[in-house]
Scaffold this motif. Sequence first.
Motif, PDB file in Angstrom:
ATOM      1  N   TRP A 198     -16.126  26.846 -53.838  1.00 54.39           N
ATOM      2  CA  TRP A 198     -16.281  26.811 -52.091  1.00 54.39           C
ATOM      3  C   TRP A 198     -17.651  27.324 -51.938  1.00 54.39           C
ATOM      4  O   TRP A 198     -18.252  26.675 -50.916  1.00 54.39           O
ATOM      5  CB  TRP A 198     -15.377  28.004 -51.907  1.00 54.39           C
ATOM      6  N   ARG A 199     -18.124  28.315 -52.833  1.00 55.46           N
ATOM      7  CA  ARG A 199     -19.902  28.419 -52.526  1.00 55.46           C
ATOM      8  C   ARG A 199     -20.479  27.143 -52.977  1.00 55.46           C
ATOM      9  O   ARG A 199     -21.358  27.027 -52.038  1.00 55.46           O
ATOM     10  CB  ARG A 199     -20.185  29.575 -53.466  1.00 55.46           C
ATOM     11  N   SER A 200     -20.110  26.232 -53.756  1.00 57.38           N
ATOM     12  CA  SER A 200     -20.919  25.009 -54.000  1.00 57.38           C
ATOM     13  C   SER A 200     -20.550  23.767 -52.731  1.00 57.38           C
ATOM     14  O   SER A 200     -21.397  23.189 -52.416  1.00 57.38           O
ATOM     15  CB  SER A 200     -21.017  24.461 -55.302  1.00 57.38           C
ATOM     16  N   ARG A 201     -19.166  23.930 -52.545  1.00 53.84           N
ATOM     17  CA  ARG A 201     -18.670  22.884 -51.584  1.00 53.84           C
ATOM     18  C   ARG A 201     -19.252  23.195 -50.103  1.00 53.84           C
ATOM     19  O   ARG A 201     -19.289  22.217 -49.307  1.00 53.84           O
ATOM     20  CB  ARG A 201     -17.303  22.768 -51.803  1.00 53.84           C
ATOM     21  N   GLY A 238     -24.685  24.541 -44.171  1.00 57.55           N
ATOM     22  CA  GLY A 238     -23.785  23.329 -44.041  1.00 57.55           C
ATOM     23  C   GLY A 238     -22.669  23.640 -42.593  1.00 57.55           C
ATOM     24  O   GLY A 238     -22.418  24.896 -42.439  1.00 57.55           O
ATOM     25  N   GLU A 239     -21.784  22.657 -42.636  1.00 52.59           N
ATOM     26  CA  GLU A 239     -20.670  22.801 -41.824  1.00 52.59           C
ATOM     27  C   GLU A 239     -19.547  23.759 -42.437  1.00 52.59           C
ATOM     28  O   GLU A 239     -19.279  23.541 -43.780  1.00 52.59           O
ATOM     29  CB  GLU A 239     -20.118  21.647 -41.691  1.00 52.59           C
ATOM     30  N   HIS A 240     -19.202  24.783 -41.832  1.00 50.64           N
ATOM     31  CA  HIS A 240     -18.078  25.698 -42.309  1.00 50.64           C
ATOM     32  C   HIS A 240     -18.647  26.544 -43.538  1.00 50.64           C
ATOM     33  O   HIS A 240     -18.027  26.676 -44.722  1.00 50.64           O
ATOM     34  CB  HIS A 240     -16.823  25.171 -42.691  1.00 50.64           C
ATOM     35  N   ALA A 241     -20.047  26.858 -43.483  1.00 53.08           N
ATOM     36  CA  ALA A 241     -20.603  27.522 -44.796  1.00 53.08           C
ATOM     37  C   ALA A 241     -19.772  28.490 -45.347  1.00 53.08           C
ATOM     38  O   ALA A 241     -19.405  29.719 -44.362  1.00 53.08           O
ATOM     39  CB  ALA A 241     -22.147  27.739 -44.596  1.00 53.08           C
TER      40      ALA A 241
END
Length: 125
Positions: free
Chosen positions: A25-28, A33-36
């Motif tokens: 999640w941290r990388s995605r 970004g959107e929904h950081a």
Amino acid sequence: MTVHYLGVLRVAEELGVTRHAVHKWRSRYPAGGEHAFPEPDVEIDGIPGWRPERVAELRRWREGLPGRGAGGGRPSASQQEYLQEAGAHGLSTNEALRLIDALIEQSPQMTRAGACAWMLGHWRA
């Protein structure tokens, strides 16, 4: 005075996922970004840490995930057992989950699984 933070493993436990999921999640979902993914409060030698009082924020972030997995997925075995017992005590699922969140807020060192176990022990005593 020592300041305590939650590492990736503890965040994963609180969210009911693996540490691998938190890393993904941290990388995605990077900052900006959107929904950081919520930025850590501290990073020591590349290891992130979040203040315990941010667990509710992290849970809200997870609940807002788009697509598959949105809504939190299947509860852990301990949480399922807790929710069954809570129902037997007249609590709705939402009430039972809010009770656990309140317990964790009062005792940030307690994991979600630990809070479920504590409540089960309290009810069964």
